[in-house]
Design an enzyme around this catalytic site. Structure first.
Site: not given
Ligand SMILES: CC(=O)N[C@H]1[C@H]([C@H](O)[C@H](O)CO)O[C@](OP(=O)(O)OC[C@H]2O[C@@H](n3ccc(N)nc3=O)[C@H](O)[C@@H]2O)(C(=O)O)C[C@@H]1O
Length: 414
Positions: A19, A29, A78, A87, A89, A110, A168
């Site tokens: 996004r 990104n 999108r 929003s 993923s 990702q 440990r």
């Molecule tokens: C598959 C999934 O659940 N991904 C989530 C991940 C995942 O849980 C962690 O990485 C696990 O370690 O976490 C998030 O990860 P983050 O916000 O960094 O998003 C990862 C990449 O996906 C793009 N993205 C995310 C959601 C969306 N609706 N549209 C997008 O374009 C972002 O721009 C970025 O490039 C978080 O930290 O909030 C949000 C992400 O949605």
């Protein structure tokens, strides 16, 4: 469970969500990480893996769309509903699937984990397409002792969660634990439509610790930059050796400005840092040659750089091809620093290519590295350092890889 080879394979699509709005780093990104836009690192790995029927970027932003296409991905525009901060993923992937009925399996990669390699993706594709798993996600092994949180009114003491303080473990005596690292999530359509990215017959894919990078907050960025330089994927044909740097004069060695005196003499200026860069390159055995479309021979001889130069070069590509023949070099061994439309062909063909920060848009698109410095203000020095760093890192990473391969180590899905 092996699928019949004669059966047509299910359509496996790689999908990078990117996004435009991002909480911490603006336009994260496509921000340059070690000279490459963030999504570029994973797109390069996905395309070179050769296991995807299609490679997509889902975005709401024009600039991201441009970069995605430049790297060879298809773009899904999108809707605003799945482009909000809130929003998920999953929602975004479901929206993609609603528009692409041909897709059976989605590999959500990702961009925030830029150290991904095609070899990882090939193994994951195998797990989901041949071994019958419904979903596969990436994990990394960590050796971290966890302690319970102390909450007001609930408990006063912390408790060990995965250790015995009396005994440990030493790192070498403890296998550690597996943590989801957010690099990728592969899942079949039926699962995603039911609201899951992980479910059905599940497998994890254990990534090598050095490949497991997650850019979550701003301070992760410089660490990720160092990581990709050491362990990132640099393309199918990794750099071997650079023997010649060709640099455009106006706009790279100089800032492009020409002062004309009353008696028709020209004056240009250069930055001493760039002379240091040229000398460092020469010391490392890399020849430096200069090229210009106009006759700047007088200025060049006054600068006393000791570099072969070709002026009045109407066709830069031809000049380079002749140089290569004379010295006996392949394009892989040539680095090119240019800034104009006339440099684009050379930038595309060179084994390593760079542009100063103020190069024209077409040249920027063609280059592998965009300097932070402008032309005539240290861009050659910066590009020289980038060349040294890449040569060092790429060669050491390759050596490590060869050592691992020869030891027959194989991490994989479980
Ligand atoms: C598959 C999934 O659940 N991904 C989530 C991940 C995942 O849980 C962690 O990485 C696990 O370690 O976490 C998030 O990860 P983050 O916000 O960094 O998003 C990862 C990449 O996906 C793009 N993205 C995310 C959601 C969306 N609706 N549209 C997008 O374009 C972002 O721009 C970025 O490039 C978080 O930290 O909030 C949000 C992400 O949605």
């Amino acid at each position: 469970m092996e699928t019949d080879e004669a059966q047509p394979r299910a359509h496996l699509a790689a999908l990078v969500l990117a996004r435009g709005g991002s909480k911490g780093i603006p336009l994260k990104n496509i921000k340059l990480l070690a000279g490459v836009p963030l999504i570029g690192w994973v797109l390069r790995a996905a395309l070179d893996a050769g296991v995807f029927h299609s490679v997509w970027v889902s975005t709401d932003h024009d600039e991201i769309e441009k970069v995605a296409k430049q790297f060879g991905a298809q773009v899904h525009r999108r809707s605003p509903e799945v482009s909000q901060d809130s929003s998920t993923s999953l929602e975004t992937i479901r929206e993609f699937l609603n528009h692409h009925h041909e897709v059976d399996i989605v590999g959500n990669i990702q961009a925030t984990s830029p150290c991904l390699h095609p070899s990882d993706l090939i193994k994951v594709a195998n797990l989901i397409q041949k071994e019958g798993f419904d979903s596969v996600f990436s994990v990394v092994r960590r050796h971290q002792f966890r302690w319970s949180e102390v909450k007001k009114g609930e408990n006063k003491m912390t408790e060990p969660q995965n250790l015995n303080p009396a005994k440990r473990y030493r790192r070498q005596d403890w296998p550690g634990e597996l943590y989801e690292n957010g690099s990728f999530y592969f899942a079949k359509r039926h699962l995603i439509e039911k609201g899951y990215l992980q479910g059905g017959k599940m497998a994890y894919y254990e990534m090598r610790a050095e490949h497991s990078v997650d850019i979550d907050i701003d301070i992760d960025w410089p660490i990720a930059e160092q990581r990709v330089l050491s362990f990132g994927y640099f393309g199918k044909d990794p750099l071997k050796e650079v023997k010649l740097l060709v640099c455009s004069v106006d706009g790279c060695l100089t800032n492009g400005r020409i002062y004309v005196t009353e008696d028709h003499k020209e004056m240009v200026s250069y930055d001493y840092r760039d002379i240091v860069g040229i000398n460092l390159l020469k010391k490392r055995g890399i020849q430096v040659r200069l090229i210009s479309e106009r006759d700047c021979s007088k200025s060049l001889s006054a600068m006393q750089l000791g570099c072969v130069a070709e002026v009045n070069a109407t066709n830069k590509l031809r000049v380079l091809e002749n140089w290569q023949k004379d010295i006996g070099l392949s394009w892989k061994e040539v680095a090119y620093l240019g800034n104009e439309e006339s440099d684009v062909e050379c930038l595309k063909k060179a084994g390593m290519s760079g542009v100063p920060a103020d190069a024209c848009a077409l040249a920027q698109k063609a280059a592998g590295y965009i300097c932070k410095s402008s032309g005539g203000c240290g861009a050659i020095r910066e590009f020289a350092e980038h060349i040294f760093l890449l040569l060092e890192k790429v060669n050491s990473a390759r050596k490590q890889m060869e050592e691992v391969n020869s030891a027959g180590e194989d991490t994989g899905g479980k």
